[in-house]
Design an enzyme around this catalytic site. Structure first.
Site, PDB file in Angstrom:
ATOM      1  N   ASP A 183       0.839  -1.167   0.047  1.00 37.91           N
ATOM      2  CA  ASP A 183      -0.048   0.008  -0.068  1.00 37.91           C
ATOM      3  C   ASP A 183       0.794   1.297   0.222  1.00 37.91           C
ATOM      4  OD1 ASP A 183      -3.168   0.656   1.471  1.00 37.91           O
ATOM      5  OD2 ASP A 183      -2.260   1.583   0.040  1.00 37.91           O
TER       6      ASP A 183
HETATM    7  C1  GLC Z   1      -4.621   4.191  -0.341  1.00 38.17           C
HETATM    8  C2  GLC Z   1      -5.346   2.812   0.217  1.00 38.17           C
HETATM    9  C3  GLC Z   1      -5.249   1.964  -0.867  1.00 38.17           C
HETATM   10  C4  GLC Z   1      -5.211   2.647  -2.209  1.00 38.17           C
HETATM   11  C5  GLC Z   1      -3.887   3.130  -2.400  1.00 38.17           C
HETATM   12  C6  GLC Z   1      -3.810   3.803  -3.770  1.00 38.17           C
HETATM   13  O1  GLC Z   1      -3.787   4.694   0.901  1.00 38.17           O
HETATM   14  O2  GLC Z   1      -4.864   2.547   1.452  1.00 38.17           O
HETATM   15  O3  GLC Z   1      -6.690   1.484  -0.499  1.00 38.17           O
HETATM   16  O4  GLC Z   1      -5.639   1.708  -3.171  1.00 38.17           O
HETATM   17  O5  GLC Z   1      -3.689   4.133  -1.337  1.00 38.17           O
HETATM   18  O6  GLC Z   1      -4.511   5.068  -3.724  1.00 38.17           O
END
Ligand code: GLC
Length: 716
Positions: free
Chosen positions: A260
């Site tokens: 993430d």
């Molecule tokens: C965010 C979220 C994740 C998302 C990623 C990209 O922090 O936790 O669910 O897909 O970043 O935006």
């Protein structure tokens, strides 16, 4: 494309850049094409930049085409970027939030919606979406419950499968890669506080939190995203047991794993890595392939190899997975995949898509209370549409930033389209902002309510009060909104409160004062027409709660499939006396899992089992007769729960093991059957074996998880 041959051509640094995902801003250039993005602070050289493996949230077909063309011109091996985005519940035609999708109990419709989202985003430059999110949730204080399909592992698994099939399908035209997230148990954050510690037994993890991720893997999902949180003390992105042993070895997943955002670097903040080098070492050894948002892999992998902390073979394996993914997406043949700005203008927000979004909003709304108020008669003389959610496009939910509020058919528009402008009056009433105390508009709203024969009062949460980072310590509606409700009800009892929310709220007071409550969740682009059709009975509400509504914030986390304990509360009334009750408020939820009313009354009769004994390799059938004894056609969600009376570990008081959403004409009755096999009875035993244990089981079939009548059988 022969990925093995391609891999052999890459330098180590080029390989590591394939494992790096940086934001599009890094590729920004001025009018002369000179790079202006802040690449320096990521230690990314211009040469590195054009070896990047993927980017995210580029926004729009033209930009995607431009970026990919510029990229390929500068990438000496011709390896295309993979462009990823958060398309969670729709791209520009937004359908209801995931929690509402769970309430639809309609996996076919969920699959259709996912397919529509894939079609819209694929023609607008997206190759892969960071969806479905399948984190099981039990605590409405957590802002991201809006993104989950709910508290039940069986329902979540079916919804995960439907979304992967809809988004990804056979990866043909208008499909995108899907990425199940967030492995694992992000929804178990303590206190409902986002990014907080997750700490649970392996049994609980496996029994409740892992099944939906595995369902997505079994459905062929192409990518998995690791969660921010710890799992047994080790953050998921660097958790080798979770990613390599469970996900890859036990489940057989050999696709791409992505971190993430910033999660690799956050291993330092968690306190499990002393610096970026150790963070990169942990994540690479866990077999997390792509680092999103930061460049610890780029900065450290070469040194780690030199020190023997990781091997170039590990890097090669990760790069192969990324190249194979790009190959599956067809990016080597067509780096723009389905991107087509001309076609996008026809497809995005077309009537068919809007109609589908409206149907899902109708199917996922949950009627919580109706003291003979709804449905309104279409011949109503006049209707007041009041409240902060009555005339706003911001009813689409936190993850709708690729869409525009201007594209929403608002509640006010939905009602004027349905009834005609002359019959509809509007008043704002008040804000839904938590800190807003301005009562100045309430008097006007009361006048409007008084002057009309019926009222639709649209209140709830501001759209961005749920979603990532938006945890709450208080689930009550604001005093200001209660003031609006009370003042309107004083002058017009023919009122329905339409609740717009990204989470279950503690609305015990609303339940006491409002004659009718229709929970719309965040209904999306066509929430307005959906509400009008529901209020006037064009369709009967058919949603059932996929997450428990607490009677108070203090009850959270609260969920239906809980253990019995040694001292369960004997009834709803008792609040004292050495048993599992609160002394200062209700112990039972306000509305249980599976609950929802319709515009008719459906009776459940003649629960039968085909036998009171079942052998290990046998099956028995449970059946019940459901009859619509009212005067309206309805959809009913017939739910089967099973209780394992005695196990080598304590077992839940109920577990959803089957449901069927059926249509019943007025007066119609149907016999509904469910097949019971030992697979439905399996659980993680004391020795963490997944199997059924012999003994007594109770079978319940009813309209929600409060069903009491059961039949018993023995597994012998
Ligand atoms: C965010 C979220 C994740 C998302 C990623 C990209 O922090 O936790 O669910 O897909 O970043 O935006």
């Amino acid at each position: 494309m022969d990925c093995k041959k391609l891999l052999k051509k890459l330098t180590l640094r080029e390989k590591i850049m394939q494992l790096t995902q940086i934001i599009p801003r890094m590729f920004a250039t001025d009018d002369n094409g000179v790079l202006t993005g802040p690449i320096a602070n990521l230690s990314v050289s211009e040469q590195d930049l054009y070896n990047t493996g993927s980017s995210l949230n580029v926004f729009g077909g033209e930009k995607s085409i431009d970026l990919q063309n510029r990229f390929l011109k500068n990438n000496k091996h011709g390896i295309p970027l993979c462009l990823m985005q958060d398309v969670i519940h729709g791209y520009k035609t937004i359908y209801p939030i995931q929690l509402a999708l769970g309430c639809s109990f309609n996996t076919e419709l969920v699959k259709e919606c996912s397919s529509m989202a894939a079609k819209e985003c694929s023609v607008d430059g997206v190759h892969l979406t960071f969806a479905p999110m399948v984190d099981l949730v039990r605590d409405a204080r957590w802002g991201r419950v809006m993104e989950s399909t709910g508290e039940d592992p069986y329902l979540n698994s079916l919804m995960a499968t439907a979304q992967v099939q809809g988004l990804q399908g056979d990866l043909g035209k208008y499909k995108v890669g899907a990425c199940v997230k967030h492995l694992a148990a992000y929804g178990g954050a303590e206190s409902g506080l986002d990014y907080n510690t997750v700490d649970m037994s392996e049994r609980t993890l496996r029994q409740y939190y892992l099944p939906a991720y595995k369902a997505a893997v079994d459905a062929g999902v192409e990518m998995v995203m690791t969660a921010f949180n710890t799992v047994d003390g080790v953050p998921a992105v660097g958790n080798k047991w979770l990613v390599n042993d469970v996900l890859r070895k036990e489940w057989g997943f050999n696709g791409v794993v992505i971190s993430d955002f910033n999660a690799v670097q956050e291993l330092i903040t968690h306190g499990v890595a002393k610096d970026g080098r150790q963070a990169a070492e942990m994540a690479i050894n866990a077999t997390t392939d792509i680092e999103m948002g930061t460049t610890e892999y780029l900065k450290n992998a070469e040194q780690l190899i030199a020190e023997g902390k990781i091997t170039e073979k590990q890097i090669d394996q990760a790069v192969m997975r990324v190249l194979e993914l790009k190959k599956k997406l067809g990016l080597f043949e067509n780096p723009h995949k389905d991107t087509n700005p001309t076609l996008a203008k026809e497809i995005i927000l077309c009537k068919e898509h809007r109609d589908l979004a409206r149907r899902m909003s109708e199917e996922s709304a949950v009627l919580l209370k109706n003291d003979n108020v709804l449905p309104f008669n279409k011949d109503v003389e006049s209707i007041a549409v009041i409240g902060p959610h009555a005339d706003t496009g911001f009813i689409k939910g936190f993850w709708s930033y690729a869409s525009s509020d201007k594209d929403t058919t608002t509640v006010l528009k939905g009602f004027t389209d349905y009834l005609g402008e002359d019959k509809v009056k509007y008043a704002y009433g008040c804000s839904a902002e938590l800190t807003n105390k301005d009562e100045s508009q309430i008097a006007k709203a009361v006048e409007v309510a008084k002057s009309c024969s019926a009222v639709v009062l649209c209140i709830g949460e501001v759209e961005t009060d749920s979603g990532e980072g938006n945890s709450k310590s208080n689930l009550e509606l604001s005093d200001l909104q209660y003031k609006l409700v009370e003042e309107v009800l004083k002058v017009n009892k023919n009122t329905v409160v339409a609740l717009f929310t990204g989470r279950p709220l503690a609305i015990k007071k609303l339940q006491e004062i409002a004659p009718a409550i229709l929970n719309m969740w965040m209904p999306g682009t066509e929430g307005g027409p959906a509400l009008a059709n529901l209020v006037f009975g064009v369709v009967s509400p058919s949603g059932r709660l996929s997450m428990t509504f607490p009677a108070s914030t203090g009850q959270c986390p609260i969920y239906y499939n809980h253990l019995n304990t040694g001292r369960p509360a004997p009834n709803r009334e008792i609040t004292y006396g050495y048993c599992a009750t609160y002394i200062d408020g209700p112990t039972y939820p306000l509305y249980p899992f599976g609950y929802g009313l319709t515009y008719s009354n459906v009776e459940y009769k003649a629960l039968e089992l085909s036998s009171d004994k079942m052998t290990e390799d046998g099956t028995i059938t449970a059946s019940i007769t459901v009859e619509n004894v009212g005067d309206r056609k309805v959809k009913e969600v017939v739910q089967m729960y099973i209780r394992d009376l005695v196990g080598s570990v304590a077992r839940p008081v109920k577990e959803l093991k089957g449901f069927k959403k059926i249509e019943l004409e007025a007066g119609e009755k149907k016999t509904i059957t469910f097949e019971i096999t030992k697979d439905l009875l399996a659980f993680y035993t004391k020795d963490l074996e997944f199997k059924a244990e012999k003994g007594e089981f109770r079978v319940f079939i009813g309209k929600d998880s409060d069903v009491e009548e059961y039949k018993t059988f023995q597994l012998i």
